[in-house]
Design a protein around this motif. Structure first.
Motif, PDB file in Angstrom:
ATOM      1  N   HIS A 127       0.838  -1.205   0.000  1.00 19.71           N
ATOM      2  CA  HIS A 127       0.000   0.000   0.000  1.00 19.71           C
ATOM      3  C   HIS A 127       0.872   1.253   0.000  1.00 19.71           C
ATOM      4  O   HIS A 127       0.674   2.168  -0.799  1.00 19.71           O
ATOM      5  CB  HIS A 127      -0.929  -0.016   1.218  1.00 19.71           C
ATOM      6  CG  HIS A 127      -1.658   1.273   1.445  1.00 19.71           C
ATOM      7  ND1 HIS A 127      -1.081   2.344   2.098  1.00 19.71           N
ATOM      8  CD2 HIS A 127      -2.901   1.687   1.084  1.00 19.71           C
ATOM      9  CE1 HIS A 127      -1.947   3.349   2.131  1.00 19.71           C
ATOM     10  NE2 HIS A 127      -3.053   2.985   1.522  1.00 19.71           N
ATOM     11  N   ASP A 128       1.863   1.280   0.892  1.00 20.51           N
ATOM     12  CA  ASP A 128       2.700   2.471   1.017  1.00 20.51           C
ATOM     13  C   ASP A 128       3.550   2.709  -0.234  1.00 20.51           C
ATOM     14  O   ASP A 128       3.748   3.856  -0.636  1.00 20.51           O
ATOM     15  CB  ASP A 128       3.585   2.355   2.263  1.00 20.51           C
ATOM     16  CG  ASP A 128       2.764   2.422   3.541  1.00 20.51           C
ATOM     17  OD1 ASP A 128       1.541   2.671   3.466  1.00 20.51           O
ATOM     18  OD2 ASP A 128       3.346   2.215   4.628  1.00 20.51           O
ATOM     19  N   ILE A 177      -5.390  -4.724   1.008  1.00 26.41           N
ATOM     20  CA  ILE A 177      -5.075  -3.303   0.798  1.00 26.41           C
ATOM     21  C   ILE A 177      -6.335  -2.463   0.987  1.00 26.41           C
ATOM     22  O   ILE A 177      -6.277  -1.347   1.510  1.00 26.41           O
ATOM     23  CB  ILE A 177      -4.438  -3.076  -0.590  1.00 26.41           C
ATOM     24  CG1 ILE A 177      -3.005  -3.617  -0.592  1.00 26.41           C
ATOM     25  CG2 ILE A 177      -4.432  -1.589  -0.960  1.00 26.41           C
ATOM     26  CD1 ILE A 177      -2.305  -3.554  -1.941  1.00 26.41           C
ATOM     27  N   ARG A 181      -6.382   0.654   3.524  1.00 31.65           N
ATOM     28  CA  ARG A 181      -6.836   1.954   3.049  1.00 31.65           C
ATOM     29  C   ARG A 181      -7.915   2.517   3.972  1.00 31.65           C
ATOM     30  O   ARG A 181      -7.889   3.679   4.355  1.00 31.65           O
ATOM     31  CB  ARG A 181      -7.391   1.739   1.633  1.00 31.65           C
ATOM     32  CG  ARG A 181      -7.517   2.959   0.792  1.00 31.65           C
ATOM     33  CD  ARG A 181      -7.800   2.598  -0.634  1.00 31.65           C
ATOM     34  NE  ARG A 181      -9.117   2.002  -0.850  1.00 31.65           N
ATOM     35  CZ  ARG A 181      -9.752   2.007  -2.022  1.00 31.65           C
ATOM     36  NH1 ARG A 181      -9.179   2.563  -3.074  1.00 31.65           N
ATOM     37  NH2 ARG A 181     -10.930   1.457  -2.155  1.00 31.65           N
ATOM     38  N   LEU A 209      -5.422   5.756  -1.553  1.00 27.61           N
ATOM     39  CA  LEU A 209      -4.862   5.030  -2.685  1.00 27.61           C
ATOM     40  C   LEU A 209      -5.953   4.610  -3.664  1.00 27.61           C
ATOM     41  O   LEU A 209      -6.984   4.070  -3.268  1.00 27.61           O
ATOM     42  CB  LEU A 209      -4.120   3.786  -2.178  1.00 27.61           C
ATOM     43  CG  LEU A 209      -3.451   2.924  -3.245  1.00 27.61           C
ATOM     44  CD1 LEU A 209      -2.264   3.652  -3.881  1.00 27.61           C
ATOM     45  CD2 LEU A 209      -2.997   1.587  -2.663  1.00 27.61           C
TER      46      LEU A 209
END
Ligand code: GTP
Ligand code: MG
Length: 255
Positions: A127-128, A177, A181, A209
């Protein structure tokens, strides 16, 4: 006039992913064509690699092997980064300044993403990384936008019977994810309320995201941020032999 030789700026691929996924094992394989014992990495490592025989760099499809230009186009740099949670600044600082980076290989242990805590740890890191790419793309000053940086999710350790097949690795990660989020957005909102920030709405948008809304996250949403994401299975070490051909093929398409 004296002319300096052009600086050698080879296309670069970053190896990123959680600890123990197999990044250094893959780097070793790419460098020496053989796997050696690895230890958890504490520093980044760059090597020059040669695309193995049987793969053709996309820029050399009309050249023949042996042609100097063909041979040159097979060369690339691989940058290994430590996956330990406290050592990820090495990877994130490269992401913040990705000159010459042609692609990112995010290595995943396909057995560990079958369940917690491996799944969440992997999803949070991915995710990051994707958010960093998205911010870089949408924050670009020029109208042309920065060069696209695609991501290969290398679903490693397919030799293990507990490994999920690539299509399930993809679904598991998308689902996880989505959760990351959601909980990140909630955290931002809560902290915004606490300090009474007025632009928290803007921050929330920047930190979100992929597509907004209530739907779930899908890798396809990254296309809009100039980031194609594909998942391909393989194994660096293995019972029935090494299978990393799909990963090298992905690299070949970008060379
Ligand atoms: P950090 O340096 O801590 O970020 O981890 P890493 O991603 O570099 O992991 P590394 O390459 O050191 O591999 C971790 C362990 O997984 C090693 O014991 C490898 O031998 C093993 N490993 C790597 N690839 C495979 C694979 O395809 N199958 C199996 N069964 N084991 C693998
Ligand atoms: Mg390592």
């Amino acid at each position: 006039l004296y002319r300096k030789a052009a600086p050698t700026t080879l296309p670069t691929f970053l190896l990123i992913g959680p600890s123990g996924a197999g990044k250094t094992a893959f780097l070793t394989l790419a460098e020496r064509k053989a796997v050696a014992q690895t230890h958890t990495s504490t520093a980044p490592l760059t090597i020059q690699a040669l695309l193995p025989d049987g793969h053709t760099p996309s820029s050399s499809h009309y050249r023949s092997p042996g042609d100097p230009a063909y041979e040159r186009s097979r060369r690339f740099l691989l940058v290994d980064t430590p996956g330990h949670g406290k050592l990820r600044h090495f990877a994130t600082s490269r992401l913040a300044n990705p000159s010459n980076v042609r692609g990112i290989v995010f290595v995943v242990d396909a057995a560990s993403v079958a369940e917690e805590p491996g799944l969440n740890e992997t999803a949070a890191y991915l995710h990051d990384v994707l958010l960093a790419l998205q911010k870089r793309y949408t924050g670009a000053k020029t109208s042309k936008g920065p060069k696209e940086i695609p991501v290969l999710i290398a679903a490693n350790k397919m030799d293990l019977f507990t490994a999920l097949p690539p299509n399930l690795v993809k679904l598991q990660l998308e689902k996880a994810i989505s959760e990351v989020r959601k909980s990140k957005a909630k955290g931002l909102k809560d902290s915004g309320v606490a300090i009474g920030a007025e632009d928290d709405g803007l921050d929330e948008e920047r930190e979100w995201l992929g597509e907004g809304g209530e739907g779930s996250f899908e890798f396809g949403q990254m296309e809009e941020a100039g980031t194609g994401v594909v998942v391909k299975g393989g194994n660096v070490v293995g019972g029935n032999g090494v299978h990393v051909g799909d990963w090298f093929e992905w690299i070949a398409d970008l060379l």
